[in-house]
Enzyme design. Sequence first.
Site: not given
Ligand code: F6R
Ligand code: MG
Ligand code: MG
Length: 379
Positions: A11, A233, A236
């Site tokens: 990603d 973290y 994922k």
């Molecule tokens: C799950 C994922 C998303 C982000 C969520 C919060 O793997 O990538 O669900 O965790 O959109 O993202 P931030 O903290 O970057 O705003």
């Molecule tokens: Mg992402």
């Molecule tokens: Mg992804």
Amino acid sequence: MKVTFSIIKADVGGWPGHANVHPALMEIAKNKLQEAKEGGLLIDFHVTHCGDDLELIMTHTKGVDNEEIHSLAWETFKEATEKAKELKLYGAGQDLLSDAFSGNIKGMGPGVAEMEFTERKAEPVIAFMMDKTEPGAFNMPIFKTFADPFNTAGLVIDPSMHNGFVFEIWDIQEHKIVKMSTPEEMYDILALIGAKSRFVIKRVYPKEGGKLPADEPVAVVSTEKLYQIAGKYIGKDDPVAAVRCQSGLPALGEVLNPYAFPHLVSGWMRGSHNGPIMPVGVKNAICTRFDGPPRVVALGFQLSEGKLVGPVDLFDDPGFDRARQIALEVADYMRAHGPFEPHRLPMEDMEYTTLPGVLEKLKGRFVDAKEKENVIAHF
Ligand code: F6R
Ligand code: MG
Ligand code: MG
């Protein structure tokens, strides 16, 4: 001939949020891999995406863990990151955890599933790609494919599969590996891989004395754990897998059938929720609702001297409509739990996010329960 089938993914920026990959990034990857194909490093390639993950599917003769191949993937992700930064895509470069490439892309953020094998007279291979989940999400479908006679008729009917398979299982917390055989050790295997956040199927091998060489894998799953690499973290580990099919192996349909059951996986929204995994065609591999639900895409190829004849978008098929319907119903049911377990992941899996911070904040306000009870008893 021996061919290596490599899927390397990262990603490197979402569009918008964590939903999808911008076409400009895919274009960069295609150009970069086309150059490598013309230069003779790759036999063939296919660039695609699942949710916000840029997926490089490549064939070559360099074997697994090859520095040139890994460096090509790394450089491709770096270039795509530059574009992602220019477009201010979300989380540009998020999976590239280091600035310096040191010969092997593993442990640097991207996910890797590679296997080298002797290409048969006809060699069907499926590339599976998942978004918003973790490597253990493959445990159930891969187990069913290679070990469950209620899924795979060939285990009962085809004499060349009747002896079963060997599973290579990784303990991704203790960093240990064990090889176990089906059907003999089926229950022990399930005891391990049912704990899917810790024990993951890494590879499957044919048994000795069968139709296929016992030292060449027939399935492989990426097992990178981003939080273990980064120490916190950061998203994922959306996994990928490659599975060979037919002629002494599970048929294409036996490999796909497990996904007709949209099992619960962890990783939805903020990597912190359980939800059903929905099989979809590439055009629907866009994680929208609550950043999901988690998706799985399957692209099928026939190999011809390493050339990728395909892809066929295997879940873009009404045969999986009902799985999608069930997934949506389960998504509603799980979502209705809001912040409660088991929609939200259990505490052990949450410790990489907010919970330690909340506990730290409340430290001074927690009183010893025993003392408190004594006080109450005193009055
Ligand atoms: C799950 C994922 C998303 C982000 C969520 C919060 O793997 O990538 O669900 O965790 O959109 O993202 P931030 O903290 O970057 O705003
Ligand atoms: Mg992402
Ligand atoms: Mg992804």
